[in-house]
Design a protein around this motif. Sequence first.
Motif, short mmCIF file in Angstrom:
data_model
loop_
_atom_site.label_atom_id
_atom_site.label_comp_id
_atom_site.label_asym_id
_atom_site.label_seq_id
_atom_site.Cartn_x
_atom_site.Cartn_y
_atom_site.Cartn_z
N LEU A 6 0.83 -1.20 0.00
CA LEU A 6 0.00 0.00 0.00
C LEU A 6 0.87 1.26 0.00
N PHE A 7 1.91 1.23 0.83
CA PHE A 7 2.82 2.38 0.89
C PHE A 7 3.49 2.59 -0.46
N ASP A 8 3.99 1.51 -1.06
CA ASP A 8 4.66 1.62 -2.36
C ASP A 8 3.74 2.22 -3.42
N GLU A 9 2.48 1.81 -3.40
CA GLU A 9 1.52 2.35 -4.35
C GLU A 9 1.25 3.83 -4.09
N ALA A 10 1.09 4.20 -2.83
CA ALA A 10 0.86 5.60 -2.48
C ALA A 10 2.07 6.44 -2.87
N TYR A 11 3.25 5.93 -2.62
CA TYR A 11 4.49 6.64 -2.96
C TYR A 11 4.59 6.84 -4.47
N ALA A 12 4.37 5.76 -5.22
CA ALA A 12 4.47 5.84 -6.67
C ALA A 12 3.44 6.82 -7.25
N ASP A 13 2.25 6.82 -6.70
CA ASP A 13 1.19 7.68 -7.21
C ASP A 13 1.34 9.13 -6.78
N ARG A 58 -4.71 9.94 -2.44
CA ARG A 58 -4.08 11.23 -2.76
C ARG A 58 -4.51 12.32 -1.79
N ALA A 59 -5.79 12.38 -1.49
CA ALA A 59 -6.27 13.40 -0.54
C ALA A 59 -5.65 13.17 0.83
N TRP A 60 -5.55 11.92 1.25
CA TRP A 60 -4.98 11.60 2.56
C TRP A 60 -3.51 12.00 2.62
N SER A 113 -4.34 35.82 -0.17
CA SER A 113 -4.40 35.24 1.18
C SER A 113 -3.77 33.85 1.21
N LEU A 114 -3.42 33.40 2.41
CA LEU A 114 -2.87 32.06 2.57
C LEU A 114 -3.86 31.00 2.11
N GLN A 115 -5.13 31.20 2.38
CA GLN A 115 -6.16 30.26 1.96
C GLN A 115 -6.20 30.16 0.43
N GLU A 116 -6.08 31.30 -0.24
CA GLU A 116 -6.07 31.30 -1.71
C GLU A 116 -4.81 30.62 -2.25
N LYS A 117 -3.67 30.89 -1.63
CA LYS A 117 -2.42 30.25 -2.05
C LYS A 117 -2.54 28.74 -1.90
N GLU A 118 -3.09 28.32 -0.79
CA GLU A 118 -3.24 26.89 -0.49
C GLU A 118 -4.05 26.18 -1.57
N VAL A 119 -5.21 26.72 -1.91
CA VAL A 119 -6.07 26.06 -2.88
C VAL A 119 -5.42 26.06 -4.27
N LEU A 120 -4.73 27.15 -4.64
CA LEU A 120 -4.06 27.19 -5.93
C LEU A 120 -2.91 26.19 -6.01
N LEU A 121 -2.12 26.11 -4.95
CA LEU A 121 -0.99 25.18 -4.95
C LEU A 121 -1.45 23.73 -4.94
N LEU A 122 -2.47 23.43 -4.17
CA LEU A 122 -2.98 22.06 -4.16
C LEU A 122 -3.55 21.69 -5.52
N TYR A 123 -4.26 22.61 -6.14
CA TYR A 123 -4.80 22.34 -7.47
C TYR A 123 -3.67 22.17 -8.48
N ALA A 124 -2.64 23.01 -8.37
CA ALA A 124 -1.48 22.88 -9.26
C ALA A 124 -0.78 21.55 -9.04
N GLY A 125 -0.94 20.97 -7.85
CA GLY A 125 -0.38 19.66 -7.55
C GLY A 125 -1.16 18.52 -8.18
N GLY A 126 -2.23 18.84 -8.88
CA GLY A 126 -2.96 17.81 -9.60
C GLY A 126 -4.18 17.26 -8.89
N LEU A 127 -4.61 17.91 -7.84
CA LEU A 127 -5.77 17.40 -7.11
C LEU A 127 -7.07 17.88 -7.73
N SER A 128 -8.06 17.04 -7.69
CA SER A 128 -9.39 17.41 -8.20
C SER A 128 -10.11 18.26 -7.15
N SER A 129 -11.23 18.85 -7.56
CA SER A 129 -11.99 19.66 -6.61
C SER A 129 -12.54 18.79 -5.47
N ARG A 130 -12.87 17.56 -5.78
CA ARG A 130 -13.33 16.64 -4.72
C ARG A 130 -12.21 16.41 -3.71
N GLU A 131 -11.01 16.17 -4.21
CA GLU A 131 -9.87 15.94 -3.32
C GLU A 131 -9.51 17.21 -2.55
#
Length: 166
Positions: A6-13, A58-60, A113-131
């Motif tokens: 499980l760890f190897d899969e999470a790491y690879a992904d 990914r969200a975790w 704002s920090l909140q705006e930076k956070e959401v932009l950076l997480l989205y840039a990291g490839g996360l979906s809106s659900r994540e």
Amino acid sequence: MDKRLLFDEAYADCFSRVYAYFSLCFGEQAAEELAQQTFIKVWHRMQMLAFNPPDNWRAWVFRIAVNVKNDYLRQQYRRPFPDPLPQDYPAAGEMEEETLKKLCVEEAFSRISLQEKEVLLLYAGGLSSRELGEILGISASAARSRLAAARKHLETEWKLCGGDEN
């Protein structure tokens, strides 16, 4: 399933996305160290007896990465701030266009704002809106709204800094 697998899969992904997230936040020097810290924490949490695999890996993993980022920021705020510009900083007329664009982006990013930076950076990291919603503790639609508002604010600040319309 075996925790090691499980760890190897999470790491690879997730490793490259976590690394990219930290690289956007802090640059490449800190990114490697922080990404490693994140996966050390992932491994330790997976070794707990009461560990239940998350529905969304990914969200975790990114929730752990956000916590690592927050810890890193707390450590940085305890240190005295260095002079932001070197003494031999070139005059605006001497800078290349790309350097000016980069400074404009950095300036615009520093004004949101920090909140705006956070959401932009997480989205840039490839996360979906659900994540994003899972990580931020909000609904997917609220995450999309925050993302849209953050983009609009960043664009406004970009234009105020002299960024071109493209």
